[in-house]
Write an enzyme that holds these catalytic residues in place. Structure first.
Site, PDB file in Angstrom:
ATOM      1  CB  VAL A  66     -29.060  24.167 -14.694  1.00 54.12           C
ATOM      2  CG1 VAL A  66     -27.700  24.286 -14.028  1.00 54.12           C
ATOM      3  CG2 VAL A  66     -28.941  23.640 -16.121  1.00 54.12           C
ATOM      4  CE1 TYR A 158     -26.052  24.416 -28.643  1.00 51.90           C
ATOM      5  CE2 TYR A 158     -25.262  24.954 -30.842  1.00 51.90           C
ATOM      6  CZ  TYR A 158     -25.052  24.901 -29.481  1.00 51.90           C
ATOM      7  OH  TYR A 158     -23.868  25.330 -28.941  1.00 51.90           O
ATOM      8  CB  THR A 193     -15.394  19.846 -25.463  1.00 50.03           C
ATOM      9  OG1 THR A 193     -16.660  20.136 -26.101  1.00 50.03           O
ATOM     10  CG2 THR A 193     -14.602  21.142 -25.322  1.00 50.03           C
TER      11      THR A 193
END
Length: 261
Positions: A66, A158, A193
C-alpha cells in the site's frame, strides 16, 4: 448478518495475518466475497484458498504494497471485472516500529510507519471511494488504535499516524455526508498478534513481555467488532469504536494482576 453480507465484496488490506486475517475469517463465515491483499502473495493466497474451501465463498487474493502509490492504482484498476465493485473496505495494513525516544528514533522506521499507516490508507481509499459513490453504497472501516487517542513514550510517530487515521476518518465522513456511504474508525487497544514482534524487529522475547500477566484482546475480538459495525442497517453509522481488554484503561494504564508491587 449472513443475509446482509451475502454477495457483498469485502476488501481487506494487510490480510495475511493478525487482525486482517481474523476479519477475513469472520466475514467469510457470514457469506461475504473476499478481496484479500498483502505485500507478499503466498500467505494471503493460502488464506483465500482455505476460506473458499471451508465456506464455499468466492475469494481473490493479490499482492499489494500500500506504500506504493502507482502499484495501488495499477493493482486496483487491473482487478477482474467481477471484483471491482467493492462494498466494504477494511483498511487494516499498518505497523509500529521501534520504541525509542523521539530524539533517538530511526528515520527509516518513521518513513515506513507514515507511508503504511497514513499514505497507504489514503492511496487505497482514494482509489475505491469514487466507485462506492457512483454505486450509491459503501462502507470504509479504518483500523485505527487506542494510540491515536493516548500517546505514550517512545511511540510519538506511531501514535501520530494513528491520530492521523482518526482525523482522516472524521474528515472523510464529513465529505461523504451527502452520500449513503458510511465511515468508521475502529480503535483496538493491546491485541495479541505479531504486532509487537514486528515492532521489535523480530525479538520474540521482548514482544512477549508486552502481553505478560494480562488477558489482552485477540484478533478475533476486533474482527467480531468489525463484523458488527459492517452489518448495521443502512441508516445506522457507527462512527468510531474504542475497544480494549478489561485490564487496559489507556495506552500505559494497564493492570497486571500477575505482578507484585
Amino acid at each position: 448478518m449472513k443475509q446482509y453480507l451475502q454477495g457483498k465484496t469485502v476488501c481487506i488490506t494487510g490480510a495475511s495475518d493478525g487482525i486482517g486475517a481474523a476479519c477475513a475469517r469472520e466475514f467469510a463465515a457470514h457469506g461475504a466475497r473476499l478481496l484479500l491483499c498483502s505485500r507478499t502473495l503466498g500467505n494471503v493466497q493460502r488464506l483465500a484458498d482455505e476460506l473458499t474451501s471451508q465456506y464455499g465463498i468466492s475469494t481473490h487474493a493479490f499482492a499489494l504494497d500500500v506504500r506504493q502509490r502507482q502499484q495501488v492504482s495499477d493493482a486496483l484498476e487491473k482487478l477482474p471485472p467481477q471484483w471491482r465493485a467493492i462494498d466494504i473496505l477494511i483498511n487494516n495494513a499498518g505497523l509500529a516500529l521501534g520504541l525509542e525516544a523521539f530524539q533517538e528514533g530511526d528515520l527509516d522506521d518513521w518513513d515506513q510507519m507514515i507511508d503504511t499507516n497514513v499514505k497507504g490508507l489514503l492511496y487505497v481509499t482514494r482509489k475505491i471511494v469514487p466507485g462506492m459513490i457512483e454505486r450509491g453504497s459503501g462502507h470504509i472501516i479504518n483500523i485505527g488504535s487506542l494510540a491515536g487517542r493516548y500517546a505514550y513514550p517512545g511511540a510519538a510517530v506511531y501514535c501520530a499516524t494513528k491520530a492521523a487515521v482518526r482525523t482522516l476518518t472524521d474528515g472523510l465522513r464529513m465529505d461523504l455526508v451527502d452520500t449513503p456511504l458510511r465511515v468508521t474508525d475502529l480503535q483496538p487497544g493491546m491485541t495479541e498478534t505479531n504486532f509487537s514482534k514486528v515492532r521489535f524487529h523480530g525479538d520474540e522475547e521482548r514482544a512477549g513481555q508486552v502481553y505478560r500477566d494480562i488477558d489482552p484482546l485477540q484478533a478475533s475480538d476486533v474482527a467480531e467488532t468489525a463484523l458488527f459495525i459492517a452489518t448495521r442497517p443502512p441508516h445506522v453509522q457507527i462512527q468510531e469504536v474504542l475497544i480494549t481488554c478489561t485490564s487496559q484503561a489507556a495506552s500505559l494504564v494497564v493492570h497486571r494482576p500477575g505482578r507484585s508491587g
